[in-house]
Design an enzyme around this catalytic site. Structure first.
Site, PDB file in Angstrom:
ATOM      1  N   GLU A   5      -0.009   0.481   3.204  1.00 59.69           N
ATOM      2  CA  GLU A   5       1.357   0.992   3.052  1.00 59.69           C
ATOM      3  C   GLU A   5       2.388  -0.135   3.187  1.00 59.69           C
ATOM      4  O   GLU A   5       3.492   0.063   3.686  1.00 59.69           O
ATOM      5  CB  GLU A   5       1.642   2.087   4.094  1.00 59.69           C
ATOM      6  CG  GLU A   5       0.687   3.260   4.086  1.00 59.69           C
ATOM      7  CD  GLU A   5       0.892   4.197   2.913  1.00 59.69           C
ATOM      8  OE1 GLU A   5       1.647   3.829   2.001  1.00 59.69           O
ATOM      9  OE2 GLU A   5       0.286   5.274   2.897  1.00 59.69           O
ATOM     10  N   GLY A   6       2.027  -1.325   2.739  1.00 59.97           N
ATOM     11  CA  GLY A   6       2.896  -2.489   2.873  1.00 59.97           C
ATOM     12  C   GLY A   6       2.516  -3.265   4.116  1.00 59.97           C
ATOM     13  O   GLY A   6       2.683  -2.776   5.234  1.00 59.97           O
TER      14      GLY A   6
END
Length: 558
Positions: A458-459
């Protein structure tokens, strides 16, 4: 002396006229700043603007501006589980956990046992958020998080399998943006596990810079089910896609291009999300990945000249080019629900096991928990476990209130996964050799191995901190920055200067005001900082937080 006063007075009047009279101010001050601003401001694509503008701001905007609204924050109701949600945790979740053995999964089978997979599907684990009218359970964000948290204490692999269909993916996107026909076609099947979803975003050339994907869909005519229709000819190469090896439907982010102008005058239409079955001709599933001894299904997916009609675009043809905003807004599910749940599970798991181990394990004739070094590590674990749970519940309250706080969820993802990393490091230190030697009775080893996955997905945390928390946060939470940027990009120079003048003047007053307030509170020992409580035990902490909030506003403006 009189002459000196006359000169000073004249100077003040001149400065006052320049500052107060709009046309003069724009000519001598803001006009110069405006032109400089236009030169240094990098070009912003429509995709980048959508990413910045996506989601909502929440309490973080008040903190960022040095004006925390404690009354509003304290008035938020504490989220609680419904009876149906608690029953699901007490029954279905407990039963699922009893069906899995993490050592067997990670060391031998490299997958969940088939009965556990079947139970996940039939018991509704894949439809936690999907409303009952579409066959799901319709649970709150709090319930979904608590389910993932409980499963994560038994097996990280199983937790990932549960959380991915309920996080960023086809179901979340369909619920928020899908057409009614798409919802009826897919949501029931997704909720019951008849369809297994995956979502393809990351590619070999676009990881953190997901907006730079080269995967594309060309608008063209083609044949589908024996009919000539207008659609997209897709080519992609994605990797690190969870559930890809077993997925029956794939959500895909691609850049749509219309070189023949079949949809309008623009050739570059932007990032778009497409949903399609994985058995179409041209789709290939690559060799399975193996992420750090956590054998959840993960792998690459590729497609060559895969043709689908335009109604395979999530939300229909009118949603072409809106994919990036859709993705950024829906990422809150992963950053605000799933990953904080796993981090909190790590904190609670380490708190429980380390306390027991430090009591039972003896060295030098004493329980090791009585030694100050171990006691200090236990205290850190306890405090951080408490903070993890408090942060989890507070953020879930915002999400269940239908907010989409993209910056807050990024803050949660970054700080909670980093906190979990500190917790597991302390836990391994306390356990020594017992934590290092892998085996069926090692309850920390696989957790330690899995932690970098949470840091990465998610980053990755460096991206999350720099690009979202500070980059997007500084722009979205500041009362004037985004207005100045939009004014500088205005093609009408005269109107842009007017807008910039208003925003810049407000910005200067805001900055000067914050610095004087910070100076005052510094010399008054924070005695006059805002506190919602008159109780001395609590008010000193609120005043310190208010002061830190103001210092953050000033340092960020610098």
């Amino acid at each position: 002396m009189a002459l000196t006063w006359i000169v000073l007075l004249t100077l003040l009047v001149v400065i006052g006229v320049i500052v107060i009279v709009g046309p003069i101010r724009r000519l001598l001050i803001t006009g110069l700043v405006f032109r400089w601003y236009q030169k240094v401001l990098p070009p912003m694509s429509a995709t980048e603007r959508e990413a910045i503008d996506a989601g909502d701001t929440w309490h973080e905007a008040d903190l960022f501006q040095g004006r925390p609204n404690w009354q509003e924050l304290l008035a938020l109701p504490k989220p609680t589980l419904t009876k149906a949600e608690q029953d699901f945790l007490d029954n279905q979740v407990e039963k699922f956990c009893s069906m899995i053995d993490d050592w067997q999964i990670t060391q031998h089978d490299l997958d969940l046992p088939e009965p556990a997979w079947n139970y996940l599907k039939t018991a509704g684990f894949f439809g936690l958020h999907i409303p009952p009218e579409f066959g799901g359970l319709g649970f709150s964000a709090l319930a979904s998080s608590t389910v993932v948290q409980k499963v994560a204490t038994k097996s990280s692999t199983a937790a990932v399998i549960v959380m991915v269909p309920n996080s960023l993916g086809p179901a979340e996107l369909l619920l928020n943006y899908g057409t009614e026909q798409q919802k009826q076609q897919y949501l029931h099947k997704l909720a019951k596990g008849v369809e297994v979803p995956c979502f393809g975003l990351t590619s070999p050339v676009a990881g953190s810079d997901a907006g730079a994907i080269v995967d594309e869909g060309i608008v063209s005519y083609g044949e589908f089910n024996g009919q000539k229709v207008l659609g997209l000819r897709l080519n992609w190469n994605k990797r690190y896609i969870t559930l890809a090896p077993i997925a029956t439907v794939i959500g895909l982010a691609v850049k749509v291009k219309d070189p023949d102008h079949l949809l309008g005058k623009y050739a570059e239409l932007g990032i778009t999300v497409v949903l399609m079955p994985t058995d179409l001709p041209g789709i290939e599933i690559g060799k399975r990945h193996f992420p750090l001894n956590q054998p959840f299904m993960n792998g690459p997916t590729r497609g060559k000249d895969v043709f689908v009609p335009l109604d395979f675009v999530i939300g229909g043809a009118e949603r072409i080019g809106h994919g990036w905003q859709m993705l950024v807004e829906c990422l809150a599910a992963g950053r605000g629900i799933s990953l904080p749940a796993v981090s909190t599970a790590t904190g609670k798991h380490c708190f429980t096991t380390c306390g027991a181990y430090a009591k039972l394990r003896q060295q030098f004739g004493l329980s090791i928990g009585k030694f100050e070094g171990v006691a200090a590590a236990l205290a850190r674990i306890g405090g951080q476990a408490y903070m993890l749970e408090a942060t989890r519940v507070l953020t879930l309250g915002a999400i269940d209130a239908k907010a989409r706080p993209s910056v807050v969820t990024a803050i949660c993802k970054y700080h909670m996964t980093e906190m979990a990393r500190k917790v597991i490091n302390d836990a391994m230190d306390i356990h020594g050799g017992k934590g290092v030697m892998l085996g069926p009775r090692n309850y920390l080893g696989r957790v330690y191995e899995a932690l970098p996955i949470s840091i990465t997905v998610e980053g990755a945390n460096i991206l999350t901190r720099c690009l979202i928390i500070f980059g997007q946060g500084a722009i979205r939470c500041h009362p004037y920055i985004f207005k100045e940027m939009l004014a500088a990009m205005n093609e009408d120079k005269h109107a842009g200067l007017q807008e910039f003048d208003t925003a810049f003047s407000g910005h200067v007053c805001y900055t000067v005001g914050n610095y004087f307030k910070l100076l005052f509170h510094s010399y008054s020992s924070m005695l006059f900082c805002e506190s919602p409580s008159s109780d001395p035990q609590w008010s000193k902490y609120y005043r310190r937080l208010s002061f830190c909030s103001l210092a953050l506003a000033c340092s960020t403006d610098m």
